[in-house]
Write an enzyme that holds these catalytic residues in place. Sequence first.
Site, PDB file in Angstrom:
ATOM      1  N   GLY A 135       0.835  -1.192   0.000  1.00  0.00           N
ATOM      2  CA  GLY A 135       0.000   0.000   0.000  1.00  0.00           C
ATOM      3  C   GLY A 135       0.866   1.236   0.000  1.00  0.00           C
ATOM      4  O   GLY A 135       1.352   1.694  -1.036  1.00  0.00           O
ATOM      5  N   GLN A 281     -22.075  28.633  26.322  1.00  0.00           N
ATOM      6  CA  GLN A 281     -20.632  28.831  26.164  1.00  0.00           C
ATOM      7  C   GLN A 281     -19.911  27.571  25.700  1.00  0.00           C
ATOM      8  O   GLN A 281     -18.930  27.651  24.936  1.00  0.00           O
ATOM      9  CB  GLN A 281     -20.026  29.336  27.476  1.00  0.00           C
ATOM     10  CG  GLN A 281     -20.380  30.779  27.785  1.00  0.00           C
ATOM     11  CD  GLN A 281     -19.635  31.313  28.989  1.00  0.00           C
ATOM     12  OE1 GLN A 281     -19.180  30.552  29.850  1.00  0.00           O
ATOM     13  NE2 GLN A 281     -19.511  32.625  29.070  1.00  0.00           N
ATOM     14  N   GLN A 339     -22.099  15.590  17.266  1.00  0.00           N
ATOM     15  CA  GLN A 339     -22.471  15.755  18.673  1.00  0.00           C
ATOM     16  C   GLN A 339     -23.468  16.896  18.862  1.00  0.00           C
ATOM     17  O   GLN A 339     -24.443  16.774  19.604  1.00  0.00           O
ATOM     18  CB  GLN A 339     -21.205  16.016  19.497  1.00  0.00           C
ATOM     19  CG  GLN A 339     -21.376  15.799  20.993  1.00  0.00           C
ATOM     20  CD  GLN A 339     -21.550  14.322  21.347  1.00  0.00           C
ATOM     21  OE1 GLN A 339     -21.257  13.440  20.539  1.00  0.00           O
ATOM     22  NE2 GLN A 339     -22.029  14.051  22.549  1.00  0.00           N
ATOM     23  N   GLU A 366      -3.993   7.858  -0.542  1.00  0.00           N
ATOM     24  CA  GLU A 366      -2.863   8.701  -0.974  1.00  0.00           C
ATOM     25  C   GLU A 366      -1.869   8.946   0.168  1.00  0.00           C
ATOM     26  O   GLU A 366      -1.292  10.017   0.303  1.00  0.00           O
ATOM     27  CB  GLU A 366      -3.350  10.020  -1.578  1.00  0.00           C
ATOM     28  CG  GLU A 366      -4.058   9.824  -2.905  1.00  0.00           C
ATOM     29  CD  GLU A 366      -4.391  11.114  -3.617  1.00  0.00           C
ATOM     30  OE1 GLU A 366      -3.545  12.033  -3.614  1.00  0.00           O
ATOM     31  OE2 GLU A 366      -5.490  11.192  -4.186  1.00  0.00           O
TER      32      GLU A 366
END
Length: 386
Positions: A135, A281, A339, A366
Amino acid sequence: MADCSYLNWPFFDARHRELAASLNAWLGATSFPHHVNEDKVDTACAEFLAEMVKGGFTANAVSTEGAALDVRSLCLTREHFARHSGLLDFVFAMQGLGSGPISLFGTPEQRAHYLRDVAAGKKVAAFALSEPEAGSDAASLTLTARADGDHFILDGEKTWISNGGIASFYVVFARTGEAPGAKGVSAIIVDADSPGLSVVERIPLIAAHPLARLKFENVRVPHGNLIGKPGEGFKTAMATLDVFRSTVGAAALGMARRALDETLTRAKTRQINGAPMAELQMVQAMISDMALKIDAAALLIYRAAWTKDSGAPRVTREAAMAKLYATDTAQEIIDAAVQLHGGWGVVHGHPIECLYRDIRALRIYEGASEVQKVIIARQTLAQEAP
């Protein structure tokens, strides 16, 4: 719509801003599905390519006359396409990567025969480097191409080949034996209808793409299909990846921008205890991290692209940094978006759920993230002290 103020950075020329504007206009008027079923992926790729040709964008993926590829244009195109559809980005990217060795090193005859049809969407390109046991370590390739008169005869296998099964031709990296290791590999164009070449397996992925394992059994290819010189295939492959690795980062950037856009809409409209979620916040901190990582990734990507377009022979370190940071942080950004979307973030077919599946492969192909770290370290260690 994603923030486009970065187009005023000095990395870009007027033509790049014009390209971005045309991409935005075209994508705003053309609809592409977020999700495509595995059994319809081949048809979808053909339809996406046809639409891309109508828009005039496939010409950006190749260099028919031997001029340098404009890496900033490649990056901008992939960024915009990936923001709308992971598969749309894939179709464009493979036209570029699959024909990249011909754009960079092909003869005038090879360019005329293949690249014009790639630009026109009449040929589908593929880059055949990976093997079952090779690979990222491309120097360990085992597929052989032995000389037989004015032909090569290819034997062996390739796998994880994008566009496998739908490509018109493959740029195949084969061992021709001029020397051991990387110095004995050559790049050869193999037409998909060559006798002895078969698709032995289609590989389903987490996000549908045409991917296959190929088998070569006594495949005869004319010597004129050799790209560059014998034994220089590894150099050809690395030079091609040097151009296109930055564009992988750009695709990840487009996905991250889409995740932030979707999250901003969600945070401003979702009510919690009688107030928009955006007033919390903790939510603001997550959005801050997303915006910061997006700008940092963009700076690395377009630094690498600008450096290459400015005439640098190699941008190995810059491209590795761009791909590594952009793909890893896009994964983090999209995870945060899941989330903040709550249950909607894991509903099959929702844009955020599609992004969650689309982004994962970019950290592998790649050159996996770990390989990019090795490249960056080696390049840094090789620098001479001031």
